[in-house]
Design an enzyme around this catalytic site. Structure first.
Site, PDB file in Angstrom:
ATOM      1  CG  HIS A  84      22.836 122.725 104.068  1.00 16.34           C
ATOM      2  ND1 HIS A  84      23.898 123.606 104.132  1.00 16.34           N
ATOM      3  CD2 HIS A  84      21.936 123.148 104.990  1.00 16.34           C
ATOM      4  CE1 HIS A  84      23.637 124.530 105.042  1.00 16.34           C
ATOM      5  NE2 HIS A  84      22.449 124.272 105.563  1.00 16.34           N
ATOM      6  CG  ASP A 163      21.309 134.078 102.749  1.00 14.57           C
ATOM      7  OD1 ASP A 163      20.284 134.088 103.456  1.00 14.57           O
ATOM      8  OD2 ASP A 163      22.345 133.462 103.069  1.00 14.57           O
ATOM      9  NE  ARG A 170      16.605 135.145 108.729  1.00 13.69           N
ATOM     10  CZ  ARG A 170      17.069 133.953 108.334  1.00 13.69           C
ATOM     11  NH1 ARG A 170      17.832 133.851 107.262  1.00 13.69           N
ATOM     12  NH2 ARG A 170      16.758 132.868 108.992  1.00 13.69           N
ATOM     13  CB  SER A 185      18.604 131.709 104.458  1.00 11.64           C
ATOM     14  OG  SER A 185      19.951 131.724 104.804  1.00 11.64           O
ATOM     15  CE  LYS A 189      23.158 130.370 102.761  1.00  7.31           C
ATOM     16  NZ  LYS A 189      23.287 130.844 104.137  1.00  7.31           N
TER      17      LYS A 189
HETATM   18  N1  URA Z   1      21.688 128.604 107.865  1.00  7.95           N
HETATM   19  C1  URA Z   1      21.551 129.488 106.868  1.00  7.95           C
HETATM   20  O1  URA Z   1      22.344 129.511 105.942  1.00  7.95           O
HETATM   21  N2  URA Z   1      20.525 130.330 106.924  1.00  7.95           N
HETATM   22  C2  URA Z   1      19.597 130.325 107.910  1.00  7.95           C
HETATM   23  O2  URA Z   1      18.679 131.113 107.887  1.00  7.95           O
HETATM   24  C3  URA Z   1      19.773 129.410 108.943  1.00  7.95           C
HETATM   25  C4  URA Z   1      20.828 128.549 108.898  1.00  7.95           C
END
Ligand code: URA
Length: 425
Positions: A84, A163, A170, A185, A189
């Site tokens: 990621h 999220d 946010r 966050s 995932k």
């Molecule tokens: N990517 C995400 O999935 N969440 C965040 O808070 C920032 C970047």
């Protein structure tokens, strides 16, 4: 049990610690619509200002994972590993990396998103390939992972829905750039995705969330701890995002460059980062001392790419879209190109149509920026440095205005770029 959201907000506002029960209750009630956006916005701002400790961040992440479904690839009979990136300009590394790693028999189950703001999303890039689609059922993902090894799919609505809702909130309440909220966050995932191992590419520089090394290190450490505590073998690299990666920014332009890398060519920084990340992913999957360069050179990674694109109805041989209009940016003087600022070029590419401002906006597949000269090279006045691509020429003015602020020419060459700053975990 019913807790009081006002008490929870006050506790965090005053610098207190939230226990696991309060965190579970708040996120569950918010996901079900029983806590309103205004109360969650207040809590997010209190967290932004006061932070959370390691236990609170782990509880927060766990509650977001439990808000939806989790995936499990254990019966595939292959190790699983994923990467990621926290997001960067020209960051197309996922495209060559997934097939490269999968060509060693490891499964790479990538759930990805569409881009928001100046960094592009992997799905937007792949959707520039004629026919390719991202919406896959878990059963279809499993078949592709079994047969091909690499898949990139849209994260479903039911993956960490807390999220999904909170990230949108946010975004409009100035609470995105908080380390506990970003780390929880991303990791909620990735843990819900069911990978056994994860390599994080934490970007540092003007084009990244984290513009300094210390904050990037803290974000990386927080995410590595979250993954490790959840049983996912996790490692992070801190990599440069002061300059775009490679020579292209924009969806189809980045696919073209990724295919060059899979064909054994491509820009040195994209090749280096792809190979370094592939070695880390394979090592976490138990494969050490593998020759990833060889798998790029001999066409194995390209074969897996072609299978992966075809498995999602894409045509790997179809011509990629090209922009209707192009304009060049040229050198204003003789000298050395000292800098190409990632943020300026990312925002410029976005203004050309490669990115979106709201998640329902369309993107132009062919829009973006092509880089002809890299920092450190000598230039002469009038030489072509960049080509801007768009289907809508009225966008050139505003794009050029920001891009030109990011191009620096001086008498001396810049210090050499450090692509990989650090490794954590
Ligand atoms: N990517 C995400 O999935 N969440 C965040 O808070 C920032 C970047």
């Amino acid at each position: 049990m019913t807790l009081d959201m006002v008490d929870i907000i006050r506790t965090k506002r005053d610098g207190g610690e939230l226990d696991g029960t309060a965190i579970d209750w708040a996120l569950d009630a918010y996901t079900r619509g029983q806590v309103g956006e205004e109360q969650m916005a207040a809590l997010a701002m209190a967290i932004f200002l006061r932070g959370m400790n390691r236990r609170e961040i782990a509880d927060w992440t766990g509650a977001m994972i439990r808000s939806g479904r989790t995936m499990d690839w254990s019966e595939l009979g292959k190790p699983t590993t994923d990467k990621h990136s926290t997001g960067g300009v020209g960051d197309k590394i996922t495209l060559p990396l997934g097939p490269l790693v999968a060509s060693f028999g490891v499964a790479v189950p990538q759930l990805s998103g569409r881009g928001l703001g100046h960094t592009g999303g992997t799905l937007d890039k792949l959707e520039s390939i004629p026919g390719w689609y991202a919406e896959l059922s878990p059963a279809r993902m499993r078949e592709i992972l079994r047969d091909t090894g690499a898949v990139v799919a849209a994260a479903g609505e039911d993956l960490a829905p807390a999220d999904r809702k909170l990230y949108a909130l946010r975004d409009v309440t100035g609470t995105v750039d908080s380390i506990p909220l970003i780390a929880s966050s991303i990791m909620s995932k990735k843990i819900a995705e069911g990978t056994q191992a994860l390599v994080l590419d934490v970007k540092v520089g003007t084009g990244a969330f984290m513009t300094d090394l210390d904050s990037a290190r803290e974000l990386a450490r927080t995410m590595v701890d979250l993954g490790t505590d959840a049983g996912v073998r996790t490692r992070a690299l801190l990599t440069d995002m002061s300059t775009p990666l490679g020579r292209t920014i924009g969806n189809a332009l980045e696919v073209r460059e990724s295919v060059e890398v899979l064909a054994g060519g491509g820009p040195a920084d994209v090749i280096e980062l792809t190979c370094v990340l592939a070695r880390e992913m394979l090592a976490l999957a138990g494969m050490h001392d593998v020759d990833v360069e060889e798998a790029l050179a001999d066409g194995r990674a390209m074969d897996t790419w072609r299978d992966m694109i075809r498995a999602q109805d894409g045509d790997p041989d179809a011509p990629l879209p090209t922009a209707v209009h192009t304009e060049d940016v040229t050198a204003v003087r003789d000298g050395h190109l000292r800098g190409l600022d990632a943020l300026a070029l990312g925002v410029g590419s976005w203004r050309l149509g490669a990115g979106r401002a709201r998640k329902e906006d369309p993107v132009q597949a062919a829009a973006g920026v092509e880089i002809h000269v890299l920092p450190g090279e000598r230039v002469v006045r009038g030489q072509k440095l960049l080509t801007l691509h768009t289907d809508t020429p009225e966008r050139f003015g505003r794009a050029r205005a920001v891009i030109e602020t990011g191009v620096t020419i001086g008498d001396e060459p810049p210090a050499p770029r450090t692509l990989i700053h650090d490794r954590i975990g």
